[in-house]
Enzyme design. Structure first.
Site, mmCIF file in Angstrom:
data_model
loop_
_atom_site.group_PDB
_atom_site.id
_atom_site.type_symbol
_atom_site.label_atom_id
_atom_site.label_comp_id
_atom_site.label_asym_id
_atom_site.label_seq_id
_atom_site.Cartn_x
_atom_site.Cartn_y
_atom_site.Cartn_z
ATOM 1 N N ASP A 170 37.993 19.014 -18.186
ATOM 2 C CA ASP A 170 38.072 19.624 -16.859
ATOM 3 C C ASP A 170 39.446 19.239 -16.333
ATOM 4 O O ASP A 170 39.607 18.265 -15.595
ATOM 5 C CB ASP A 170 36.952 19.082 -15.976
ATOM 6 C CG ASP A 170 36.780 19.871 -14.692
ATOM 7 O OD1 ASP A 170 37.491 20.882 -14.513
ATOM 8 O OD2 ASP A 170 35.952 19.472 -13.858
ATOM 9 N N ASP A 177 37.632 8.878 -17.470
ATOM 10 C CA ASP A 177 38.688 9.496 -16.686
ATOM 11 C C ASP A 177 39.852 8.515 -16.635
ATOM 12 O O ASP A 177 39.638 7.299 -16.645
ATOM 13 C CB ASP A 177 38.199 9.814 -15.264
ATOM 14 C CG ASP A 177 39.101 10.805 -14.536
ATOM 15 O OD1 ASP A 177 38.713 11.967 -14.406
ATOM 16 O OD2 ASP A 177 40.203 10.406 -14.111
ATOM 17 N N CYS A 226 40.632 24.986 -12.901
ATOM 18 C CA CYS A 226 40.295 25.784 -11.714
ATOM 19 C C CYS A 226 41.597 26.356 -11.166
ATOM 20 O O CYS A 226 41.925 26.210 -9.997
ATOM 21 C CB CYS A 226 39.549 24.959 -10.673
ATOM 22 S SG CYS A 226 40.344 23.407 -10.194
#
Length: 434
Positions: free
Chosen positions: A308, A262, A361
């Site tokens: 993601d 990340d 999302c």
């Protein structure tokens, strides 16, 4: 505390949130510290009232023709909790610790007003500047979709198939009222009432032993749609705390190479303990160090790169209604740049014949279909795998699930109204073999 006293406390808290412009979670925490006499049930009930007011902030104010903390709470009790004027009046009787009695205007509003003529952003409870985006994706259904996005979410769990089977956990967690999730073959669901406290999942033996994790069904399905397989080299490029990493590890059955990284090393902090608890032994955590590339040794060799993606989180409004009212247009622009950057990075890591799983999302087109179209224009060596092909090979209810989603040439979209999950967009892109 009596139910009426809880209403008074909620009105006081909403006023604090408005005046001091503090996040609701912070205001609730400080209130609990200052009112230690309130039991856990009281705190849960007051929290539920606050979150429900935030869910229905605009529509409640419209219904009551007033935008005060009290008006929003009264309107919410009708719109979200389904109470009538008499039921609300019984709580607002002016007694000790109770709200003042209803005025004639308040009773009239609760009795006669509706949302029939309310503008779409008001009826759907979302910021007006987002209306064009939601109309673009949902058209005339945007109010119905937004109302579902404002509803209370259940608590979903993902079974860690490295350690357990769903059938066993349905038995061992029966005291929590778990049921199978409608779509995910590895999911469990706990429905929560308006005043319910979140069950202590983290204290359950099954959680402590790593047999189960908290994860929305939509997030579970997004990971499943990536098609990760045992023996593959898989990179989780935006791993964060490791929710998708754990799901990928279970799909791979402990076989193959799983690399998680990340851009923000602080986000990775919880991942080590979570992987250990889940029994994952094939994961390599790459923590960013300085300006160097943590994946410099991996070029065009990954079977799967999962993104993601950093996004606005509009698909998770059910769980964080405070966020939608604090969101500003500038946040979207920042996220779009971040998404383009991480997609370009993933392209360089993917081998010919390999694939990228791009997940947000969010329900906003600029972050989803438009982002994918721009990526393919920059990288014509990639092509979108048709959504129906992605879904078909995965689980028994694939055809029903496919029909429930909103599909486009760029991917598929899950929403609370359509699939009962959080809002998730998934696009699978395959690098062509030259």
């Amino acid at each position: 505390m009596t139910p009426a006293a809880r209403l008074s406390a909620a009105i006081e808290l909403i006023d604090t949130i408005d005046k001091e412009r503090v996040p609701a979670a912070k205001a609730l925490k400080e209130w609990g510290t200052a009112h230690r006499f309130a039991g856990s049930g009281d705190r849960a009930a007051i929290s539920g009232l606050i979150w429900d007011v935030l869910r229905r902030r605009a529509s409640s104010a419209w219904l009551m023709d007033s935008d005060t903390p009290r008006a929003r709470l009264l309107g919410m009790l009708k719109l979200e909790r389904g109470m009538d004027a008499d039921g609300i009046a019984a709580l607002c009787d002016g007694g000790r610790f109770a709200p003042e009695p209803l005025s004639d205007a308040e009773r009239a509003a609760l009795t006669s007003r509706s949302l029939a003529d309310a503008p779409a952003p008001t009826a759907g409870d979302y910021p007006e500047w987002l209306d064009g985006y939601l109309e673009q994706v949902f058209g005339d259904d945007r109010v119905a979709e937004a109302v579902a996005m404002a509803s209370r979410a259940p608590l979903d769990l993902r079974v860690n198939t490295l350690k357990a089977k769903r059938e066993k956990l349905l038995h061992s967690l029966a005291h929590l009222g778990v049921t199978p999730t409608p779509w995910s073959p590895i999911g469990l669901r706990i429905e929560l009432g308006a005043d319910a406290r979140n069950p202590g999942i983290h204290a359950e033996e099954d959680f402590i032993k790593g047999a189960v994790e908290v994860q929305d069904e939509g997030s579970q399905l997004a990971a499943l749609l990536s098609g990760a397989k045992p023996g593959e080299q898989v990179i989780d490029l935006c791993a964060g705390a490791g929710g998708k990493t754990l799901a990928l590890a279970a799909m791979m059955g402990g076989k193959g190479r799983l690399i998680a990284t990340d851009h923000d090393k602080r986000q990775l902090a919880p991942i080590y303990e979570r992987l250990s608890r889940a029994g994952v032994h094939n994961a390599d955590i790459r923590t960013p160090k300085g300006e160097g590339d943590t994946l410099a040794d991996i070029r065009a060799s990954a079977d799967l790169v999962l993104i993601d993606a950093p996004c606005t989180g509009t698909g998770t409004w059910r769980r964080n209604p405070d966020a939608k009212w604090r969101m500003r247009p500038g946040a979207l622009e920042v996220r779009l740049k971040d998404q383009a950057t991480v997609l370009d990075r993933a392209a360089a890591l993917t081998k010919p014949g390999g694939r990228i799983a791009y997940i947000t999302c969010s329900v906003l087109p600029p972050e989803n279909g438009e982002q994918i179209r721009s990526f393919v224009a920059r990288h014509p060596e990639f092509a979108v795998v048709p959504p129906e092909q992605t879904v078909t090979a995965l689980w028994d209810r694939a055809e029903e699930f496919s029909a429930a989603t909103l599909q486009s040439a760029e991917g598929l979209l899950m929403t609370p109204r359509r699939t009962g999950t959080d809002g998730f967009f998934v696009s699978i892109l395959r690098r062509q073999v030259s």
